[in-house]
Structures are given as structure tokens and as C-alpha cells.
Write a protein that holds these residues in place. Sequence first.
Motif, PDB file in Angstrom:
ATOM      1  N   TRP A   7       0.855  -1.182   0.000  1.00 17.18           N
ATOM      2  CA  TRP A   7       0.000   0.000   0.000  1.00 17.18           C
ATOM      3  C   TRP A   7       0.893   1.234   0.000  1.00 17.18           C
TER       4      TRP A   7
ATOM      5  N   THR B 106      -4.223   9.347   2.712  1.00 15.15           N
ATOM      6  CA  THR B 106      -4.610   8.768   1.429  1.00 15.15           C
ATOM      7  C   THR B 106      -3.908   7.421   1.294  1.00 15.15           C
TER       8      THR B 106
ATOM      9  N   ARG C 100      -3.608   3.754  -1.170  1.00 13.28           N
ATOM     10  CA  ARG C 100      -3.936   3.072  -2.419  1.00 13.28           C
ATOM     11  C   ARG C 100      -3.063   1.839  -2.559  1.00 13.28           C
TER      12      ARG C 100
ATOM     13  N   LEU D 134      -7.971   5.369  -4.996  1.00 16.27           N
ATOM     14  CA  LEU D 134      -7.576   6.102  -3.792  1.00 16.27           C
ATOM     15  C   LEU D 134      -8.679   6.084  -2.734  1.00 16.27           C
ATOM     16  N   THR D 135      -8.269   5.834  -1.513  1.00 15.88           N
ATOM     17  CA  THR D 135      -9.162   5.980  -0.370  1.00 15.88           C
ATOM     18  C   THR D 135      -8.581   7.093   0.481  1.00 15.88           C
TER      19      THR D 135
ATOM     20  N   TYR E 154     -10.887  -0.004  -4.548  1.00 18.46           N
ATOM     21  CA  TYR E 154     -10.006  -0.823  -5.381  1.00 18.46           C
ATOM     22  C   TYR E 154     -10.200  -0.507  -6.858  1.00 18.46           C
TER      23      TYR E 154
END
Length: 130
Positions: free
Chosen positions: A17, A33, A35, A43-44, A96
Motif C-alpha cells: 500500500w 490517502t 492506495r 484512492l481511499t 479498489y
Amino acid sequence: MRRARAPRRLTVDGRVWLWNVGHTHPGCRTYVTLRPAEARNALTRLVFESGPGRVTAGFPYGAGEVAAAGGHLNLNEPGVVRRLLDLAAARGLLSYGNGVREVDAWPLFDELTGAGEDRGPSDPGPLGGP
């Protein structure tokens, strides 16, 4: 507005990650952030928005630190980010696919620090959405 730093690496169960911490104005928001390394556009963003009883910047806290009644987290520490990632994954909050998913991170904060124990369960859900 301050730009986020270059991503750092965190390996969890064989998956790499990439993550970074940033802060923006107006609105005074600190965020992490995340990913997956193989998914460039997935992106989360775990968002800590300033509000009553919620501190995202300023004395005595440094950049990347958030606090509220019952706790404090330093988002620059990989162990803290790992715990946030684990909680977000368990709640199905990670992106995702293509795009940015913004999530209110205060319920995750409450769970990590124990601050939400007297308020019952909460659902962080996407910011500004159902």
C-alpha cells in the motif's frame, strides 16, 4: 493549501500500500490517502475534518496529528496508518477501482482510541453521501 508528501510504503499480507498524510484549507482537513501499489487510480482518503471537539491542526499538535476527547493519533506513524487501514478494510471502506473515495475517519479514530465506546456503533460511510 499544503500539498501532501510523496507516498510511503506499507506492506500488509503481501500487498503493498502507498500512503501519505496531508492537510488542506479551507475547512481544515487532515487526511490519510491510501492506495494499493498496483492500482494507481484507486484512492481511499480517510478524512479528519475540524469541528467542535475535533482538532486537526495547531498547537500543541504537529502536522499529521489529530485529537478529540478521549484520544490523539499521529498519522505520520506507520503503525497508526496500519491500524486505520485494517479498520477501513474490515468495514469495506477501501477503494479498489478508479476514483477517490473519501471517508469520514472520525468513527475509525473513535474505535482506535476508545472514544466512541459510550456512543455505540457508528458507520463512517462516504463523506457527503449515503
